[in-house]
Motif scaffolding. Structure first.
Motif, PDB file in Angstrom:
ATOM      1  N   PHE A  40       0.528  -1.486   0.182  1.00  0.00           N
ATOM      2  CA  PHE A  40      -0.455  -0.397  -0.362  1.00  0.00           C
ATOM      3  C   PHE A  40       0.957   1.279   0.043  1.00  0.00           C
ATOM      4  O   PHE A  40       1.600   1.506   0.415  1.00  0.00           O
ATOM      5  N   LEU A  41       0.269   2.328  -0.716  1.00  0.00           N
ATOM      6  CA  LEU A  41       1.185   3.237  -0.630  1.00  0.00           C
ATOM      7  C   LEU A  41       0.483   4.057  -0.143  1.00  0.00           C
ATOM      8  O   LEU A  41      -0.673   5.235  -0.453  1.00  0.00           O
ATOM      9  N   PHE A  42       1.024   5.114   0.804  1.00  0.00           N
ATOM     10  CA  PHE A  42       0.834   5.951   1.919  1.00  0.00           C
ATOM     11  C   PHE A  42       1.768   7.222   1.274  1.00  0.00           C
ATOM     12  O   PHE A  42       2.765   7.386   0.985  1.00  0.00           O
ATOM     13  N   THR A  43       0.576   8.061   1.196  1.00  0.00           N
ATOM     14  CA  THR A  43       1.080   9.550   0.333  1.00  0.00           C
ATOM     15  C   THR A  43       0.417  10.465   0.614  1.00  0.00           C
ATOM     16  O   THR A  43      -1.233  10.311   0.507  1.00  0.00           O
ATOM     17  N   ASP A  44       0.100  11.745   0.901  1.00  0.00           N
ATOM     18  CA  ASP A  44      -0.747  12.857   0.079  1.00  0.00           C
ATOM     19  C   ASP A  44      -0.441  13.811  -0.626  1.00  0.00           C
ATOM     20  O   ASP A  44      -1.266  14.670  -0.417  1.00  0.00           O
ATOM     21  N   THR A  45       0.259  12.978  -1.431  1.00  0.00           N
ATOM     22  CA  THR A  45       0.158  13.240  -2.593  1.00  0.00           C
ATOM     23  C   THR A  45      -0.868  13.189  -3.301  1.00  0.00           C
ATOM     24  O   THR A  45      -0.910  14.803  -4.258  1.00  0.00           O
ATOM     25  N   VAL A  46      -1.889  13.000  -3.370  1.00  0.00           N
ATOM     26  CA  VAL A  46      -3.014  12.489  -4.125  1.00  0.00           C
ATOM     27  C   VAL A  46      -4.347  13.057  -2.727  1.00  0.00           C
ATOM     28  O   VAL A  46      -3.761  12.456  -1.497  1.00  0.00           O
ATOM     29  N   LEU A  47      -5.252  13.504  -2.888  1.00  0.00           N
ATOM     30  CA  LEU A  47      -6.871  13.279  -2.031  1.00  0.00           C
ATOM     31  C   LEU A  47      -7.116  11.828  -1.800  1.00  0.00           C
ATOM     32  O   LEU A  47      -6.980  11.005  -3.216  1.00  0.00           O
TER      33      LEU A  47
END
Length: 797
Positions: A317-324
């Protein structure tokens, strides 16, 4: 009592009495008998214990059908944790029942001896278990911001080695009235090109906390995301500000699903580290809102039921806040005039301008965006997408269009960026290309907009060493610029770090380089020492420092250091000593900083600062240290001085004689935890809640009342008097009253009682015992001690 009725006996009794009931019964009784007949026609009605998927659920009224099915009352489904299904509904005499088989029962076994129904349902038919791993506290109750005033100031006086002394003052006035915040910044200098008063930013801000929206009028900072530049301007700015809603999750969260037909143990781990363990009932299992950082990570769910059957679900799973997260919006819209500061640091307002930027999370894996900016001379617009893949990474693609009205020309542009991030390392690849004539507000003759830009970045860890490298090539109409950067960092020992970087540049035919090495060691939680070396082709600088951290609350901190500079071809090096000392007092902060040459010719410099604020909120007016964001007024509720108050577990100071403490350095919007050190409270006080969660409004006040009360308790014996003999009233409970006050009396086995907060007065009541009622009396005097012993106690006679 459990009853198992014979179907033949029930029907015979019903048929034998039906004719008589039809002749003599009123309509209501006839309807009841008809309902009973309808139910009896289906099967036996019984009261039985139910075990669903091996879990005892309690006793229920059931109908046993001739075909072996069982009907369950509609109101009992929730108790059994079974989801209702329309196809399982049966109407009997106007009452809803549900077929166990149609509800998904795979096995039905009735034990006549114990009157127990054992039923196994498919996992997907059960209510199931939801495990929320967001680790968020209880939702914050956001109250309207209080009316408040904050006037922050900083006074500075400097004495350079040459020239007269200089003084300056900066102020920031914030007035909140209801939901409106009015802001005004000012500055006064006694020398230099900006001598005199200068107005800073002027703003009116209205925050919508429920929807995380902000409307700002006046001087603002605006941006157009990847479709423009960052500008200062005066006008109207409407934004989505996620910080206004700290409970809102803006980024995609990991969700895992499984199911079990038996009670089971659940374990959730990330990269081999367990983040959750627990037991669940039979049914679907939903693991929601797992929020972490670090890019792509391996998430694992293990379900082990009581029979030993084991399920393992594993996925990246890719954890990121780059996307909404899917369904969320983020935006910024500005209309007004562009502004900047002149040589005297005064605002100058330029041409009318606009900017817009909007992103929308179409799904957790796809975010779309659009935006642009412009004025009467030009405009540019663009749109793009960001794709998120758990296995591949992030890919962002944008297309842009620019039009220059003065030259009546158009230009196109595009950009692409790929990012892969994991705890083991990261890779960033980027490329931007623009036609000649592409414009933004940053396009100037001395800083032309790039024709193209290529970016490459990698980072990883080797043992205890973190390594990273970046390369950027920028092509403009004037030159080609190459920049390469290498970084390394490691922890040599607990509390000791070594960092180094090397940067090389080439602009046209000119080359340059610079290297930095930094070593820091923390001696304890407050004190530290460090050494920094900077070298380039023409200079060398060695700097050594030692200091003590300035606390957030009251206290002091300092730093002292030596700096030596060598310049190629300049002979002996220059060395200076410097030092600074800062005090956080209760009502202000004071700072001193000085430099002096030790070798060669160097500057002598002395500066003194005083910073603070004058505040008003909720009837409180006073001075405190400088407030740069929000502040909190903590009130104990009782006049207890010297009680330590903590913000996010960091000490902030101690209460005054009225039991109050003003905390000037508090971040707005985000969840903050305010608490008191209960060990500092006297035993005569009761603390309802040691910790309170808050989310302060921007540049405003929050008042937290801990509601501490003084404990005034009574203790004594309750006596029953009969025939002149006194015996303890053991293990009894009754009430006594005085006027409108009622007290609940409970005695222990020895006859003693304990009461808190009983107002003074004469109390009476009645106690039932030994075949008659006893009249009870008690007199509570006014007292100051924490626990008052009633000599007479309670007398019942």
């Amino acid at each position: 009592m459990r009853i198992a009725s014979s179907r033949w006996n029930r029907r015979a009794a019903a048929d034998a009495s039906l004719a008589l009931l039809l002749a003599v019964s009123p309509p209501q009784l006839l309807l009841a008998q008809t309902a009973a007949q309808a139910i009896a026609a289906v099967g036996d009605e019984l009261i039985a214990s139910v075990h669903a998927n091996g879990v005892p659920q309690g006793e229920f009224t059931l109908l046993r059908a001739a075909d072996g099915d069982f009907l369950i009352r509609a109101e009992d489904l929730s108790r059994m944790q079974i989801a209702a299904r329309a196809e399982a509904r049966r109407e009997l005499a106007g009452q809803p029942w549900y077929s166990a088989r149609a509800l998904g029962a795979t096995a039905l076994r009735f034990d006549e001896g114990t009157l127990t129904l054992h039923v196994d349902f498919r996992a997907d038919t059960l209510a199931g278990t939801r495990i929320d791993l967001s680790r968020r506290g209880a939702p914050l109750v956001r109250e309207p911001a209080l009316n408040s005033l904050v006037l922050s100031y900083r006074l500075s006086a400097t004495q350079p080695s040459r020239g007269p002394a200089q003084a300056a003052m900066a102020s920031d006035l914030n007035v909140r009235i209801g939901g409106v915040l009015l802001r005004q910044e000012m500055r006064l200098d006694t020398s230099g090109p900006g001598k005199g008063f200068r107005r800073g930013a002027t703003q009116l801000i209205l925050d919508d906390l429920e929807h995380a929206r902000r409307l700002a009028l006046g001087d603002v900072i605006s941006h157009a995301g990847p479709y423009g530049s960052v500008i200062t301007g005066a006008g109207v700015l409407f934004q989505k500000v996620f910080d206004l809603a700290p409970d809102l999750v803006r980024q995609p969260a990991a969700h895992l699903q499984a199911s079990t037909t038996l009670p089971a143990d659940v374990e959730v781990s990330v990269d081999g580290s367990t983040v959750y363990r627990g037991r669940v009932a039979p049914g679907p299992i939903a693991v929601d809102n797992l929020l972490l950082h670090g890019g792509t990570r391996n998430v694992r769910l293990v379900v082990t039921d009581v029979s030993g059957r084991r399920q393992v679900i594993e996925q990246p799973f890719l954890f990121t806040d780059t996307v909404l997260a899917g369904g969320l919006h983020e935006y910024s819209y500005f209309a007004g005039g562009r502004s900047d500061l002149d040589e005297a640091s005064r605002w100058r307002y330029r041409e009318p301008a606009w900017q817009a930027f909007h992103r929308y999370g179409l799904t957790d894996s796809l975010t779309i965006a659009a935006g642009g900016e412009g004025s009467s001379d030009f405009h540019n617009v663009g749109a793009g997408i960001t794709l998120r893949s758990d296995r591949i990474g992030l890919l962002a693609l944008d297309r842009l269009h620019s039009r220059d009205r003065r030259s009546d020309t158009t230009a196109q542009g595009w950009s692409a960026r790929y990012t892969y991030l994991s705890p083991m390392g990261s890779v960033v690849l980027g490329r931007r290309v623009f036609d000649p004539g592409f414009r933004t507000f940053e396009s100037r003759g001395e800083s032309p907009f790039p024709r193209s830009e290529t970016r490459l970045g990698v980072a990883s860890s080797v043992g205890r060493v973190s390594l990273s490298a970046d390369f950027v090539r920028t092509v403009t109409a004037v030159d080609v610029r190459d920049t390469a950067l290498l970084r390394a960092a490691t922890s040599l020992a607990p509390g000791m770090w070594l960092l180094g970087d090397w940067q090389a540049t080439r602009i046209g035919g000119q080359r340059g380089w610079v290297a930095n090495v930094y070593l820091r060691a923390d001696l304890d939680a407050q004190r530290w020492v460090s050494t920094a070396l900077r070298v380039d082709q023409d200079h060398r600088r060695l700097e050594s420092e030692a200091g003590r951290q300035l606390p957030d609350g009251e206290g002091s901190g300092y730093r002292v250091g030596l700096a030596s500079n060598w310049e190629r071809g300049q002979g002996d090096p220059q060395a200076i000593a410097y030092g600074g000392y800062d005090w956080n007092l209760r009502n202000a902060s004071v700072g001193l900083f000085a430099t002096a040459p030790l070798q060669g010719r160097g500057p002598t410099f002395l500066q003194a600062d005083v910073a603070g604020a004058f505040v008003g909120v909720g009837g409180y007016w006073g001075f405190t240290r400088q407030i740069t964001d929000s502040f909190v007024l903590a009130r104990l509720g009782v006049p207890q001085p010297g009680v330590e108050v903590l913000l996010n577990n960091d000490p902030q100071g101690r209460t005054d004689a009225q039991g109050r403490l003003l905390i000037p350095r508090v971040s707005s919007f985000g969840r903050q935890e305010l608490s008191v050190n209960e060990q500092d409270l006297g035993i005569q006080y009761a603390l309802p809640d040691r910790q309170r969660s808050i989310a302060p409004a921007f540049r405003s006040a929050t008042v937290v009342d801990f509601g501490i009360k003084r404990v005034r308790a009574l203790a004594g014996m309750a006596w029953m008097v009969e025939g002149g003999q006194r015996t303890p009233v053991a293990a009894r409970a009754w009430t006594m009253s005085s006027g409108g006050t009622r007290l609940s009396i409970e005695t222990a086995a020895s006859g003693d009682f304990y009461l808190e907060d009983a107002p003074p007065g004469r109390y009476t009541g009645t106690l039932q015992g030994k075949g008659r009622a006893y009249a009870c009396r008690m007199t509570v005097p006014a007292f100051e001690e924490t626990v008052h012993e009633l000599k007479e106690g309670i007398v019942c006679e």
